[in-house]
Design a protein around this motif. Sequence first.
Motif, PDB file in Angstrom:
ATOM      1  N   ALA A  77      -4.409   2.177  10.027  1.00  0.00           N
ATOM      2  CA  ALA A  77      -4.948   1.123   9.144  1.00  0.00           C
ATOM      3  C   ALA A  77      -5.307   1.683   7.772  1.00  0.00           C
ATOM      4  N   ALA A  78      -5.911   2.870   7.754  1.00  0.00           N
ATOM      5  CA  ALA A  78      -6.274   3.480   6.466  1.00  0.00           C
ATOM      6  C   ALA A  78      -5.022   3.823   5.659  1.00  0.00           C
ATOM      7  N   TRP A  79      -3.996   4.358   6.323  1.00  0.00           N
ATOM      8  CA  TRP A  79      -2.767   4.705   5.597  1.00  0.00           C
ATOM      9  C   TRP A  79      -2.099   3.454   5.035  1.00  0.00           C
ATOM     10  N   ARG A  80      -2.091   2.362   5.808  1.00  0.00           N
ATOM     11  CA  ARG A  80      -1.502   1.109   5.300  1.00  0.00           C
ATOM     12  C   ARG A  80      -2.282   0.612   4.079  1.00  0.00           C
TER      13      ARG A  80
ATOM     14  N   PHE B 119      -1.549   3.422   1.157  1.00  0.00           N
ATOM     15  CA  PHE B 119      -0.159   3.531   0.701  1.00  0.00           C
ATOM     16  C   PHE B 119       0.568   2.194   0.622  1.00  0.00           C
ATOM     17  N   GLY B 120      -0.002   1.141   1.234  1.00  0.00           N
ATOM     18  CA  GLY B 120       0.672  -0.148   1.239  1.00  0.00           C
ATOM     19  C   GLY B 120       1.858  -0.177   2.191  1.00  0.00           C
ATOM     20  N   ASP B 121       1.967   0.838   3.030  1.00  0.00           N
ATOM     21  CA  ASP B 121       3.113   0.987   3.925  1.00  0.00           C
ATOM     22  C   ASP B 121       2.726   1.996   5.003  1.00  0.00           C
ATOM     23  N   THR B 122       3.555   2.099   6.024  1.00  0.00           N
ATOM     24  CA  THR B 122       3.331   3.134   7.034  1.00  0.00           C
ATOM     25  C   THR B 122       4.281   4.309   6.834  1.00  0.00           C
ATOM     26  N   GLN B 123       5.146   4.210   5.830  1.00  0.00           N
ATOM     27  CA  GLN B 123       6.095   5.283   5.517  1.00  0.00           C
ATOM     28  C   GLN B 123       5.626   6.015   4.269  1.00  0.00           C
TER      29      GLN B 123
ATOM     30  N   VAL C 171      -5.644   7.306  -2.891  1.00  0.00           N
ATOM     31  CA  VAL C 171      -5.752   8.517  -2.059  1.00  0.00           C
ATOM     32  C   VAL C 171      -6.995   9.302  -2.458  1.00  0.00           C
ATOM     33  N   VAL C 172      -7.163   9.524  -3.746  1.00  0.00           N
ATOM     34  CA  VAL C 172      -8.313  10.286  -4.246  1.00  0.00           C
ATOM     35  C   VAL C 172      -9.613   9.601  -3.842  1.00  0.00           C
ATOM     36  N   ALA C 173      -9.693   8.288  -4.040  1.00  0.00           N
ATOM     37  CA  ALA C 173     -10.914   7.558  -3.690  1.00  0.00           C
ATOM     38  C   ALA C 173     -11.216   7.650  -2.196  1.00  0.00           C
ATOM     39  N   HIS C 174     -10.184   7.518  -1.367  1.00  0.00           N
ATOM     40  CA  HIS C 174     -10.374   7.583   0.084  1.00  0.00           C
ATOM     41  C   HIS C 174     -10.851   8.963   0.538  1.00  0.00           C
ATOM     42  N   VAL C 175     -10.166  10.001   0.078  1.00  0.00           N
ATOM     43  CA  VAL C 175     -10.522  11.371   0.485  1.00  0.00           C
ATOM     44  C   VAL C 175     -11.913  11.737  -0.037  1.00  0.00           C
TER      45      VAL C 175
ATOM     46  N   ILE D 260      -0.901  15.580   6.360  1.00  0.00           N
ATOM     47  CA  ILE D 260      -0.763  14.441   7.267  1.00  0.00           C
ATOM     48  C   ILE D 260      -0.568  15.016   8.669  1.00  0.00           C
ATOM     49  N   LEU D 261      -1.456  14.684   9.565  1.00  0.00           N
ATOM     50  CA  LEU D 261      -1.415  15.206  10.922  1.00  0.00           C
ATOM     51  C   LEU D 261      -0.100  14.816  11.602  1.00  0.00           C
ATOM     52  N   ALA D 262       0.658  15.817  12.044  1.00  0.00           N
ATOM     53  CA  ALA D 262       1.973  15.564  12.637  1.00  0.00           C
ATOM     54  C   ALA D 262       1.897  14.714  13.900  1.00  0.00           C
ATOM     55  N   ASP D 263       0.817  14.843  14.659  1.00  0.00           N
ATOM     56  CA  ASP D 263       0.670  14.044  15.880  1.00  0.00           C
ATOM     57  C   ASP D 263       0.576  12.548  15.588  1.00  0.00           C
ATOM     58  N   ASP D 264       0.254  12.193  14.349  1.00  0.00           N
ATOM     59  CA  ASP D 264       0.083  10.794  13.965  1.00  0.00           C
ATOM     60  C   ASP D 264       1.367  10.125  13.484  1.00  0.00           C
ATOM     61  N   CYS D 265       2.472  10.867  13.421  1.00  0.00           N
ATOM     62  CA  CYS D 265       3.651  10.293  12.787  1.00  0.00           C
ATOM     63  C   CYS D 265       4.949  10.892  13.320  1.00  0.00           C
ATOM     64  N   VAL D 266       6.031  10.339  12.850  1.00  0.00           N
ATOM     65  CA  VAL D 266       7.364  10.841  13.155  1.00  0.00           C
ATOM     66  C   VAL D 266       8.067  11.072  11.820  1.00  0.00           C
ATOM     67  N   ALA D 267       8.813  12.182  11.722  1.00  0.00           N
ATOM     68  CA  ALA D 267       9.510  12.516  10.478  1.00  0.00           C
ATOM     69  C   ALA D 267      10.883  11.843  10.438  1.00  0.00           C
ATOM     70  N   CYS D 268      11.252  11.381   9.255  1.00  0.00           N
ATOM     71  CA  CYS D 268      12.573  10.786   9.006  1.00  0.00           C
ATOM     72  C   CYS D 268      13.198  11.562   7.862  1.00  0.00           C
ATOM     73  N   PHE D 269      14.422  12.025   8.062  1.00  0.00           N
ATOM     74  CA  PHE D 269      15.057  12.791   6.994  1.00  0.00           C
ATOM     75  C   PHE D 269      16.552  12.651   7.057  1.00  0.00           C
ATOM     76  N   ASP D 270      17.195  12.914   5.943  1.00  0.00           N
ATOM     77  CA  ASP D 270      18.630  12.902   5.817  1.00  0.00           C
ATOM     78  C   ASP D 270      19.191  14.017   6.699  1.00  0.00           C
ATOM     79  N   ALA D 271      20.132  13.709   7.551  1.00  0.00           N
ATOM     80  CA  ALA D 271      20.694  14.690   8.485  1.00  0.00           C
ATOM     81  C   ALA D 271      21.330  15.873   7.764  1.00  0.00           C
ATOM     82  N   ARG D 272      21.669  15.709   6.497  1.00  0.00           N
ATOM     83  CA  ARG D 272      22.290  16.818   5.755  1.00  0.00           C
ATOM     84  C   ARG D 272      21.306  17.962   5.525  1.00  0.00           C
ATOM     85  N   TYR D 273      19.988  17.732   5.708  1.00  0.00           N
ATOM     86  CA  TYR D 273      19.012  18.817   5.637  1.00  0.00           C
ATOM     87  C   TYR D 273      19.296  19.851   6.720  1.00  0.00           C
TER      88      TYR D 273
END
Length: 107
Positions: free
Chosen positions: A18-21, A24-28, A65-69, A92-105
Amino acid sequence: MPLRRPTVIIHPDSPRAAAWREIFGDTQIPVASPLPVSATAPDGSVQLFYRADVSALSAEVRARVVAHVAAKWNLPHADVEADLLGEHGLPILADDCVACFDARYAL
């Protein structure tokens, strides 16, 4: 075609979702790397974190972000702003999310 910027998507059931939304206005969220790093959390435990790509954030999002932290950790806004640009940036705590990236990485 340029590589797409890596991002993380916050799990909807995360206690921080909820805080990230709101912030950031998004979950990504854009991250500097699709690979998490090991670091010491505020509770002293060692955990995996992604580092938000602060340079990809708009001025408005960065201000939220600055205000929240600053409010959460009772820190001066100026210190938080400076730390965002420092070595640790915005973890950003890794347990809280999943990474999305271009497969070319991976190539």
